[in-house]
Structure formats: structure tokens, C-alpha cells
Design an enzyme around this catalytic site. Structure first.
Site, PDB file in Angstrom:
ATOM      1  N   GLU A 161       0.881  -1.114  -0.048  1.00 47.55           N
ATOM      2  CA  GLU A 161      -0.063   0.089  -0.083  1.00 47.55           C
ATOM      3  C   GLU A 161       0.893   1.229   0.028  1.00 47.55           C
ATOM      4  O   GLU A 161       0.741   2.354  -0.796  1.00 47.55           O
ATOM      5  CB  GLU A 161      -1.167  -0.080   1.302  1.00 47.55           C
ATOM      6  CG  GLU A 161      -2.083  -1.143   1.100  1.00 47.55           C
ATOM      7  CD  GLU A 161      -2.637  -1.548   2.428  1.00 47.55           C
ATOM      8  OE1 GLU A 161      -4.056  -0.976   2.040  1.00 47.55           O
ATOM      9  OE2 GLU A 161      -2.320  -1.672   3.367  1.00 47.55           O
ATOM     10  N   GLU A 182      -3.293  -9.520   3.883  1.00 46.83           N
ATOM     11  CA  GLU A 182      -3.921  -9.331   5.318  1.00 46.83           C
ATOM     12  C   GLU A 182      -5.180 -10.590   5.423  1.00 46.83           C
ATOM     13  O   GLU A 182      -5.452 -10.545   6.610  1.00 46.83           O
ATOM     14  CB  GLU A 182      -4.781  -7.969   5.104  1.00 46.83           C
ATOM     15  CG  GLU A 182      -3.651  -6.970   5.163  1.00 46.83           C
ATOM     16  CD  GLU A 182      -3.258  -6.431   3.940  1.00 46.83           C
ATOM     17  OE1 GLU A 182      -2.526  -5.295   3.865  1.00 46.83           O
ATOM     18  OE2 GLU A 182      -3.123  -7.055   3.039  1.00 46.83           O
TER      19      GLU A 182
END
Ligand code: T1G
Length: 698
Positions: free
Chosen positions: A104, A124
Site C-alpha cells: 500500500e 491481510e
């Protein structure tokens, strides 16, 4: 800047380096340091920024150890918002891995260059959460909806070239990464290329068929047992097609917060950290010297020996596989070759790879061919006398310094070591079947096992891609010792009125990969039957009566098409068999046990709580180092659901006081109170309102 973030100038280009070993996790200190560095670099004295990581990776994501605590400012989304808003071009230089918050961060930069060997991903979902720092909003903008969903719902990283093809990475570095990134920065500046913000992009929905998200949800629901995180990811990506970036980010944050508080995520984070902790042996100094392992010998080319040989060969280690005669050897080698062919057919390996692995396995019927092996693993039939004979032979032929390991599942490793003149070089390496697939390795530390032998094997296990857990010597070590109560109660429940289908379905709904009775059928009922017959004067226990009768009826399980269930010869699907239920009712009647209605929740408690209780005893006796180790044994060796964290973690989520009281209730109400004596440690922790997590072990 700070002890974990530095800023240097290279000809007007700011190089920001993250240096937070071992994997540059985005801890509070890193986030603070990074924000300060960005502010400084974008203050006008620089023309561009290159962001990279020191050490072996770019960034492995948010700091998993910080979850569950109040997150300190600045939050990662804030840092990334500032990064993307820079007035000068920002280039991410990726090596090793860019995972989770690490990817990210790279996606918030304006340009990305990566090493050819780098991997990028958003794992995640494996922690029961979602990419909570803009990943669900940026990836569909860059790589399209389908590819973005596949990346986040699978959690699997991709290689940098694949990421380039997908639109996540712009360039693959030629030569050294940092110089390549600086060179590119200069090129961009000379071309007049400025900041490029992918938050300005719209998500391309032109290729989405009507009902795309519904279909994706349905397919995912089945594959992920209804766990919340994958569904939340799909919701976020769907919102990305409808909302502008800032609103999409707000939606993503809300869903992230919801998941990070979920019991599934707490369990999965526990599993992540417990696995890494299990690799550490508390009383072994970190600098314990290691013995080299460049060659392995294996005694016994049966199912276990063959699987262990393949594990070593797959890891690049030459193996000498010994059998008592040529016929048995040829059979063993043929099984290895067949297994490789099956793996090639499934696309796990290429034909060339499989052939090179097979070439690393050399067969012999001569013990002297094991003389120079650095490690020899005995994997013969589970008979203590046969194993001792093998070790006496190995003691004669193996070079000084060779590590001698037994793959026994139950036997006393100290007894076996005692027949050699080098007990300090002996330990247990308990692989799980199929040994070339199952990740768990119980490393059994004998009373005299030398520190360097233990440290060497713990490291070697990770070379094989295994998850090692240390156990001291006791009957059945950690996993199999605990399993006794699990199977005992599954069978007692049959005599009390439950059917095999009810027992297995209750445990499968709880999350077990397969119910206990179906597992027994898969393993073969004759295996445990023979083991019971081999123990002289074994005390009678009603729980084995049904299994014994099934074996005496010739119902050995899947291999004979019938056991607790009947199996369809074509599909191998299990079917309830009235003949078995009749036999069970008759045996219960003979034992004077009247059938009663049993709830699924009682079944789960009756079968799972013995694991917890015996686990507590194993901690009391210092057989296992810590509760988390026991959890890892059950997650990687016995199909315990990862999103429940393992039996000891699960006990904490229920509450030890409740578990203790239920065990006492079973003791006071069931046929055999002696099977339900609560462990002293469980009683103590329950009375103190404690948890296993707080219990440090030895
Ligand atoms: N946080 C904290 N510690 C970490 C860590 C992390 N993200 N990743 C690894 N470690 C520690 C690990 O515990 C071990 O410690 C050491 O590093 C080496 O790891 C906002 C919320 C990077 C591929 O899920 O997959 O970002 O035992 O033994 O086999 O959206 O670690 O030495 O004390 O595993 O070479 C997402 C997790 C986080 C990646 C290296 N990121 N890490 O594997 O070494 S959530 C992940 C890995 C997130 C954002 C969200 C692997 C690895 P110790 P290791 P390895």
C-alpha cells in the site's frame, strides 16, 4: 531523521530509507519517522524522492504485534495520504517483499520499480483483516477488479514481473536497485514527469458482467467457509466502483476496524506470531553453533521414508534411501516417482524439476552407504525393538558428528538413544503423513540431546519448509498424546447415542478439516487396532469396542470401502451405514448404556476439551515450551481450524473458568469420571482468572 528512518540527498533527489529489522514493519516509530522524512523532502529542497528499505525486504506490512493495542498516531492511511500528495515525484524501490501496508505504501508512491526477484502482495486476509490503508481502493484502479480481488482474497503474493504485467509495478530494475531507481528519477525529471496519483483514476467496470460481485461472493463463500474478511474485501472493491476515492477509503477503514476486532483475526494473528515463536528454543543461546547438513540418509522407504526423502530432495539436499532388500527399495522409489508424476500433473512442479528432485534420491540396501551422511533419519515400522536394531547399526557405520534421528510417532527417544554410544547426537524428528506435504515437524528433544544437535535440526526443519515445534520425551509427544482423549470421547459419544455422522459433522462445523471418525477411516482402523493388540495387558476401555468390532467385521476404513461409514467406490464419498449404527446400539446395550439425545455443542466440548486438558498437563510437565507451541502442533498437524487459533488459544476465547467447570461437570455426570480429571494447571489458571496466553511456560 529517526533511528528507523533516514533521509539522504543524492544530487537533489531525497533517498528515504526505512531501517526497522528484521522486515521494516510499519511500527509507530517507522510511521512517525516516515511522515517527518516526507515533510522534509517535500519542503522544496528536493526535486524527487526515492523510498526504499534497508536489509532483506522493502516493507512486510503493518507491525502485526501492534494489533489489539490502541494504534498511535500517525495512522498509516494519514502517512500515505501525505506521501501521495507530495508535490515532487515519489518512486518506490522494491526488493525482497512489499506486503500488506508495504505494498500500500508503494502504491501511494507515484512510480514503482522492483527487483526481478521481488514479491508483492496483500496477505491481510490470512490475518483475518483486509488491506486497511487504501489497498482495496488503489488495486482495482491499477489492475482491474477481477485481478485485484484475486490478489486480496487469495492473499498470495505475486512476482514483480507478474505485478508489472498487472499494472502494479512500472519497471523491473536492471542491475542494482537503488542506482536504477535514482537513474529513473533523473529520467523522469528530465522528461518533466511530475507526481502521478492513482487515487485520481476511476475503476474500469467495462469488462464486468452483470452480477459479477454476487457470483464472486458466492464462489468465495464456499471456498472460505464464510469467514468475514474475504467478504469484506469484496464489499470494499464493489464500493470502489461506486464511490470516489476518499469515500471509498472511509468505507474501507470502517470495515477494517470491524475485522481487526473480530475473534477470527485475533486467532489468525496469534497463529502467525506463535509459529515464529515456536521456532525459538528458550534455553538455547541464539549463537549455538550449527552442524552442517549437506547430505541426508533415510532408513526405510515406506510411506514416511519416501515422503521425507522427497522433502529433502525438494529442498535441494541429496538423499540416500536405505531398505532391507532391493524389492522393497524399488517399491519405495517407485512410489516417490509416482508422487512426483502426480505433482507434475497437478502443476505443482515442472517435469524437469520433478526429475531433478528424483535424481537427488539414491537407493541402497547397504548401511555403509550412510556412513558419510550428516543426518540420518530412521523411518521404519513403529516397533521399538526394530528401531533399536537400526540405531545400533547406524551407531556402528555413521561418521562421528552425524545426527541420528528417529521418526517415531510415540516411542521413547531416550530408550532408542541409549542403545548407541552417542546419545547426545540422537533426537526425534516426527514428520506427519504425507511427509512431503504436511508442514508440521515435532522435534523431540531427548534428555541428553546436545544443544547444537537441537539447534541444527530446528534450522534444518525450516530449510525443508517445515514448521518445527520442540517436544520433550513422553508417549506420543505433544500431538498424539493429546489426540487420545479426542478420539476416546468421539467413540464414547457413539455409545451414548450419537451417530458417526452427527459426531463428524459437529466437529466439521466447528471447523476441523475432517471429523475424528472419518479421519480414523482414512488412516485405517487396523493401524490403531494392531497398536492396541501389541500393548500387553492394555486395560479395557469401552471407547474402543466399536472400533475393534469394525475391524473384526473386516471394515478397516476407506481402504476396504467400509469403516464407520460406507464409501462410494467411484467418488469415495462417505455414507452413513445402518449396519454400523445397529452394531453400536447393540454394543451400548451390552454395556448397559442407554442412548440419549446429544447436542452438537456437547459433542464439540466432549471432543475438544480433552485436547485442552491434556495440553495443560503437557505444559505442567514441561513437555511443550509454551501454549502457543501446542496450538501450532494442532494447526499444522491435526487440521485444527486456524481461525480458532489452536486448542489453547480457543480455550482462552471460551474462558478457562468455563472450560474447567464443564470438565468438572463431565467428570461428575459421565460413565467414567477418571477420564475427566481436570489438569492442575487448568484449575489454577481458571481460579486465578488467568489465560494460557499469559502463562509463560518453562
Ligand atoms: N509485523 C511484525 N513482525 C513481522 C512482520 C510484520 N508484518 N512480518 C514478519 N515479522 C517478523 C516475524 O515475526 C519474525 O520475527 C521475523 O519478522 C522474520 O519473519 C495496513 C494491516 C515477510 C515473508 O502479513 O509473510 O499490513 O521471529 O520468520 O520466513 O493493510 O514474515 O525473528 O522475532 O516469517 O523470511 C501484512 C507477514 C500485515 C506479512 C518473511 N503483512 N510476514 O518471511 O521470516 S497487516 C503480512 C511474512 C497490514 C495493512 C495491514 C513473512 C515474510 P522473529 P519470518 P521469513
Amino acid at each position: 531523521m529517526s533511528h528507523v528512518v533516514s533521509l539522504e540527498s543524492h544530487a537533489g533527489i531525497a533517498v528515504i530509507t526505512l531501517d526497522n529489522p528484521p522486515v521494516n514493519a510499519l511500527s509507530t516509530a517507522v510511521r512517525k519517522g516516515l511522515l517527518a522524512a516526507i515533510e522534509k523532502a517535500d519542503a522544496g529542497s528536493h526535486k524527487a524522492i526515492v523510498l526504499h528499505g534497508a536489509g532483506r525486504v522493502f516493507i512486510a506490512g503493518a507491525d502485526i504485534r501492534e494489533f489489539g493495542q490502541p494504534i498511535e498516531d500517525p495512522w498509516l492511511p494519514k502517512v500515505l495520504e501525505r506521501l501521495e500528495s507530495c508535490s515532487i515525484p515519489v518512486i518506490a524501490a522494491i526488493h525482497g517483499v512489499a506486503l500488506g501496508g508495504g505494498l500500500e505504501t508503494a502504491l501511494a508512491c507515484h512510480y514503482r520499480i522492483a527487483d526481478a526477484g521481488a514479491r508483492v502482495g496483500l496477505p491481510e486476509v490470512k490475518l483475518g483483516i483486509l488491506p486497511g490503508a487504501s489497498g482495496t481502493q488503489r488495486t482495482p484502479r491499477l489492475m482491474g477488479v477481477q485481478a485485484a480481488l484475486d490478489l486480496m482474497v487469495s492473499g498470495k503474493p505475486i512476482m514483480s514481473r507478474q505485478a508489472q504485467d498487472a499494472g502494479l509495478v512500472d519497471r523491473i530494475a536492471e542491475g542494482e536497485l537503488l542506482p536504477a531507481a535514482l537513474k529513473w528519477a533523473s529520467e523522469l525529471l528530465s522528461e518533466g514527469s511530475g507526481p502521478r496519483r492513482n487515487s485520481d483514476l476511476l475503476v474500469d467496470t467495462s469488462k464486468l458482467s452483470p452480477g459479477f460481485f454476487e457470483q464472486y461472493r458466492e464462489a468465495t463463500l464456499k471456498a472460505t467457509r464464510g469467514l468475514p474478511a474475504p467478504q469484506a474485501i469484496i464489499d470494499c472493491v464493489e464500493q470502489a466502483t461506486r464511490l470516489e476515492f476518499t469515500s471509498g477509503i472511509a468505507y474501507e477503514r470502517e470495515r477494517f476496524e470491524e475485522l481487526v476486532r473480530s475473534p477470527e483475526s485475533a486467532a489468525l494473528r496469534h497463529a502467525f506470531l506463535a509459529e515464529r515463536k515456536a521456532a525459538k528454543v528458550k534455553d538455547l543461546p541464539a549463537d549455538t553453533p550449527l552442524r552442517p547438513i549437506a547430505s541426508v540418509g533415510i532408513v526405510g522407504a515406506g510411506t514416511m521414508g519416501g515422503g521425507i526423502a522427497m522433502s529433502c530432495a525438494n529442498a535441494g539436499i541429496p538423499v540416500t534411501l536405505l531398505e532391507i532388500n532391493q524389492e522393497a527399495l524399488d517399491r519405495g522409489l517407485a512410489v516417490c516417482r509416482k508422487n512426483y508424476e502426480r505433482s507434475v500433473a497437478r502443476g505443482r512442479f515442472t517435469g524437469e524439476e520433478a526429475e531433478s528432485f528424483m535424481q537427488r534420491i539414491t537407493g541402497t540396501t547397504n548401511y555403509s552407504d550412510l556412513a558419510t551422511a550428516d543426518l540420518v533419519i530412521e523411518a521404519v515400522f513403529e516397533d521399538p525393538d526394530i528401531k533399536k536394531t537400526v540405531f545400533q547399526e547406524l551407531d556402528k557405520v555413521c561418521k562421528p558428528g552425524s545426527i541420528l534421528a528417529t521418526n517415531t510417532s510415540y516411542q521413547d527417544v531416550d530408550d532408542i538413544a541409549a542403545v548407541t554410544g552417542r546419545p547426545e547426537d540422537v533426537l526425534g524428528m516426527h514428520f506427519f503423513s504425507p511427509a512431503n506435504v504436511m508442514k508440521l515437524l515435532e522435534v523431540v528433544r531427548g534428555a541428553t540431546t546436545a544443544d547444537d544437535v537441537l539447534a541444527t535440526v530446528m534450522k534444518f526443519a525450516r530449510t525443508l519448509g517445515k514448521v518445527p515445534v520442540v517436544s520433550r520425551v513422553c508417549y506420543g509427544f505433544i500431538g498424539n498424546r493429546m489426540l487420545a482423549g479426542y478420539f476416546r470421547e468421539a467413540q464414547m459419544l457413539l455409545l451414548e447415542g450419537a451417530t458417526p455422522t452427527q459426531v463428524d459433522q459437529a466437529l466439521e462445523s466447528f471447523g476441523m478439516a475432517m471429523g475424528p471418525l472419518a479421519v480414523s477411516d482414512l488412516a485405517g482402523l487396523d493401524v490403531s487396532y494392531k497398536a492396541r493388540q501389541a500393548i500387553p495387558d492394555i486395560p479395557d476401555h469401552p471407547s474402543v469396542h466399536v472400533a475393534d468390532q469394525l475391524v473384526e467385521m473386516g471394515r478397516l476404513g476407506q481402504k476396504t470401502g467400509a469403516g464407520y461409514y460406507r464409501y462410494d467406490s467411484a467418488t469415495r464419498k462417505r455414507q452413513a451405514d445402518p449396519e454400523v449404527e445397529e452394531m453400536i446400539r447393540a454394543e451400548a446395550k451390552r454395556l448397559g448404556m442407554a442412548p440419549r439425545t446429544i447436542t452438537d455443542s456437547e459433542i464439540v466440548q466432549r471432543v475438544i476439551y480433552p485436547l485442552i486438558n491434556e495440553g495443560a498437563r503437557i505444559l505442567e510437565e514441561h513437555i511443550a515450551q509454551r501454549p502457543g507451541d501446542i496450538d501450532i502442533v494442532y494447526l499444522y498437524g491435526y487440521g485444527f481450524p486456524k481461525w480458532r487459533g489452536g486448542p489453547m488459544f480457543f480455550a482462552d476465547t471460551v474462558g478457562l473458568k468455563i472450560v474447567f467447570e464443564r470438565i468438572c461437570a463431565f467428570r461428575d455426570s459421565l460413565e467414567r469420571p477418571q477420564d475427566w480429571q481436570p489438569a492442575a494447571l487448568l484449575e489454577t489458571l481458571a481460579s486465578q482468572g488467568q489465560t494460557f496466553r499469559a502463562y509463560q511456560g518453562w
